[in-house]
Motif scaffolding. Structure first.
Motif, short mmCIF file in Angstrom:
data_model
loop_
_atom_site.label_atom_id
_atom_site.label_comp_id
_atom_site.label_asym_id
_atom_site.label_seq_id
_atom_site.Cartn_x
_atom_site.Cartn_y
_atom_site.Cartn_z
N HIS A 1 33.59 49.07 -81.62
CA HIS A 1 32.65 49.13 -80.42
C HIS A 1 31.25 49.38 -80.64
O HIS A 1 31.02 49.74 -81.66
CB HIS A 1 33.28 50.45 -79.65
CG HIS A 1 34.72 50.33 -79.40
ND1 HIS A 1 35.22 49.64 -78.04
CD2 HIS A 1 35.80 50.76 -79.91
CE1 HIS A 1 36.42 49.83 -78.16
NE2 HIS A 1 37.06 50.49 -79.14
N GLY B 1 43.30 58.96 -79.37
CA GLY B 1 42.07 58.11 -80.08
C GLY B 1 41.78 58.51 -81.49
O GLY B 1 41.54 57.90 -82.33
N ALA C 1 39.03 54.51 -71.90
CA ALA C 1 38.06 55.53 -72.68
C ALA C 1 37.16 55.69 -71.28
O ALA C 1 36.73 56.99 -70.83
CB ALA C 1 37.30 55.32 -73.84
N ARG C 2 36.55 54.54 -70.77
CA ARG C 2 35.64 54.83 -69.73
C ARG C 2 36.05 55.19 -68.43
O ARG C 2 35.57 55.49 -67.58
CB ARG C 2 34.91 53.42 -69.62
CG ARG C 2 33.67 53.43 -70.66
CD ARG C 2 33.32 52.09 -70.89
NE ARG C 2 32.25 51.96 -71.98
CZ ARG C 2 32.47 52.08 -73.26
NH1 ARG C 2 33.60 52.63 -73.80
NH2 ARG C 2 31.27 52.18 -74.00
N CYS D 1 46.56 51.14 -76.44
CA CYS D 1 45.91 50.57 -75.41
C CYS D 1 46.60 49.08 -75.27
O CYS D 1 46.23 48.38 -74.34
CB CYS D 1 44.57 50.46 -75.64
SG CYS D 1 43.82 52.13 -76.14
N GLN E 1 40.96 49.46 -74.93
CA GLN E 1 40.49 50.86 -75.34
C GLN E 1 39.13 51.27 -75.02
O GLN E 1 39.31 52.36 -74.33
CB GLN E 1 40.46 50.79 -76.90
CG GLN E 1 40.39 52.20 -77.48
CD GLN E 1 40.05 52.26 -79.19
OE1 GLN E 1 39.57 51.44 -79.72
NE2 GLN E 1 40.58 53.26 -79.29
N PHE F 1 41.02 58.44 -73.81
CA PHE F 1 40.84 57.86 -75.06
C PHE F 1 41.87 57.74 -75.98
O PHE F 1 42.43 58.85 -76.39
CB PHE F 1 39.65 58.73 -75.63
CG PHE F 1 39.35 58.34 -77.11
CD1 PHE F 1 39.19 56.97 -77.61
CD2 PHE F 1 39.09 59.38 -78.10
CE1 PHE F 1 38.80 56.58 -78.75
CE2 PHE F 1 38.66 59.04 -79.40
CZ PHE F 1 38.68 57.62 -79.94
N ASN G 1 50.56 59.88 -70.85
CA ASN G 1 49.44 60.51 -72.11
C ASN G 1 50.03 61.27 -72.93
O ASN G 1 50.25 62.44 -73.09
CB ASN G 1 48.33 61.09 -71.34
CG ASN G 1 47.45 61.55 -72.45
OD1 ASN G 1 47.69 61.11 -73.56
ND2 ASN G 1 46.53 62.50 -72.08
#
Ligand SMILES: [Zn+2]
Length: 396
Positions: A379, A369, A329-330, A340, A325, A334, A93
């Motif tokens: 989205h 993000g 995020a889920r 992604c 993406q 993010f 990350n």
């Protein structure tokens, strides 16, 4: 002025070598250059990149301008490993860097090099992440910064660069011409252009490899998947794993996968067709804005590296990038759309058998993000309004 130890820059394509103590950004043959510096040990008591990996850079670590770059988390997410039948899927990350992208690693190395050469002015050509990074580090180092941003960058992306106090120019015209012109003018006007794939930027990216290996006790994953634009980052990560192997710290190389958006994938196209030279991709729109480079300056070298090391190159359609993406995020991560693309590429590579059952993969999540909020529109994000009095019912 910073101390620069005797070091070489080498062209992996033609073999030419240059003194790293000069302002040299590319080989005379036109291809990119790599820092040759045999490090031997990692100072594991240090968290800061500059000091921890000092043995891998030709500078005195105490003189670096550091904002605390590097040391980012590598987060394993079991649901993706389960979905794909893999031993592990982990995300390096890079949004945990000082300006929220991987660019800070290379910028710190470039600033150190620029100072060692006596420069007081730096610049870059960028679509966003690198611009913010160079502006921030220039500010920290007390240097003047001249940032050239490509013409289609949205207004909302300029303020987070301008806040650091840099001279900021949004320039119309082809991105690759801007790249060449910046190096030419930089040489003329005494500005160190820390562009996408210059030698010390790629050298800074090696620390991503160092950290991935360290996090795994100097074991390496089967795959490292990198979203690829200019090609400087993936080149640097490959060099990093080669440096570890040469130093005897690891026992093997991972395989590398270049991940691009299908709408703009010149490296994937060249790799798939067996070309040694990149051909200009149609400059189509992609939500993966941070990697939409139709004629990458390290494209030829990246294709050659992937072939040499039995790597892969996979392009990802827009809908798969958006899905990746949302899915990341889920899972709590993010990332900007470009970051992604590796998950989309891994899914495609797994389905086509390039990546085998039970293998492990580390995906480089290059930036956060919030770097590209335009993507929210892709989205179906929902919320509702209510009164406090309604809450007892709603939260039943
Ligand atoms: Zn060369």
């Amino acid at each position: 002025m910073l101390c620069l130890k005797k070091a070489l820059l080498r062209c992996k394509t033609c073999g030419a070598e240059y003194d790293a103590g000069t302002a040299r950004f590319r080989c005379d043959c036109g291809e990119p250059l790599d820092l040759v510096w045999d490090g031997a040990a990692i100072d594991t008591n240090e968290r800061c990149q500059a000091r921890r990996y000092a043995a891998f850079f030709p500078f005195d670590a105490s003189e670096w301008t550091s904002l605390g770059e590097g040391g980012t988390p590598c987060v394993s997410i079991a649901r993706f490993a389960d979905e794909l039948g893999l031993k592990e899927v982990a995300f390096k990350n890079e949004s945990a860097n000082p300006t929220w992208s991987f660019k800070d690693r290379g910028t710190a190395a470039c600033i150190a090099h620029a100072r060692a050469l006596g420069y007081t002015k730096v610049g870059t050509v960028s679509s966003g992440n690198m611009a913010a990074s160079v502006a921030a580090y220039a500010a920290a180092a007390g240097m003047e910064a001249f940032i050239l941003v490509k013409g289609n960058v949205a207004d909302e992306k300029l303020a987070p660069i301008a806040i650091y106090g840099a001279h900021l120019l949004r320039v119309a015209g082809p991105y690759d011409e801007l790249y060449k012109e910046s190096l030419r003018l930089g040489a003329e006007r005494g500005i160190y252009y820390a562009n996408s794939d210059v030698p010390f930027r790629a050298a800074g990216s090696r620390t991503i490899a160092f950290e991935i290996a360290e996090d795994r006790g100097f074991d390496v994953p089967d795959w490292v998947i990198v979203p690829t634009s200019a090609g400087g980052n993936i080149r640097g990560i490959i060099n990093g794993f080669e440096d570890l192997l040469r130093a005897g710290l690891t026992k093997r190389m991972p395989r590398f996968m270049c991940a691009q958006a299908r709408n703009n994938s010149p490296i994937v196209t060249a790799f798939a067709n067996g070309w040694t030279q990149i051909r200009r991709a149609p400059d189509a729109e992609t939500i993966a804005h941070a990697i939409d480079n139709p004629f990458p300056p390290s494209g030829n070298r990246t294709v050659a590296e992937l072939r040499r090391l039995n790597g892969a190159a996979v392009s990802v359609p827009e809908e798969d990038i958006i899905r990746a993406q949302a899915d990341m995020a889920r899972a709590g991560l993010f990332a900007q759309p470009a970051s992604c693309v590796p998950l989309g590429a891994l899914r495609i590579a797994r389905a086509s058998g390039i990546v085998k059952e039970g293998e492990s993969a580390v995906l480089v999540t290059t930036g956060g993000g919030l770097k590209y909020t335009t993507a929210f529109a892709a989205h179906k994000l929902e919320w509702r309004d209510c009164a406090i009095a309604d809450l007892p019912d709603i939260l039943k």
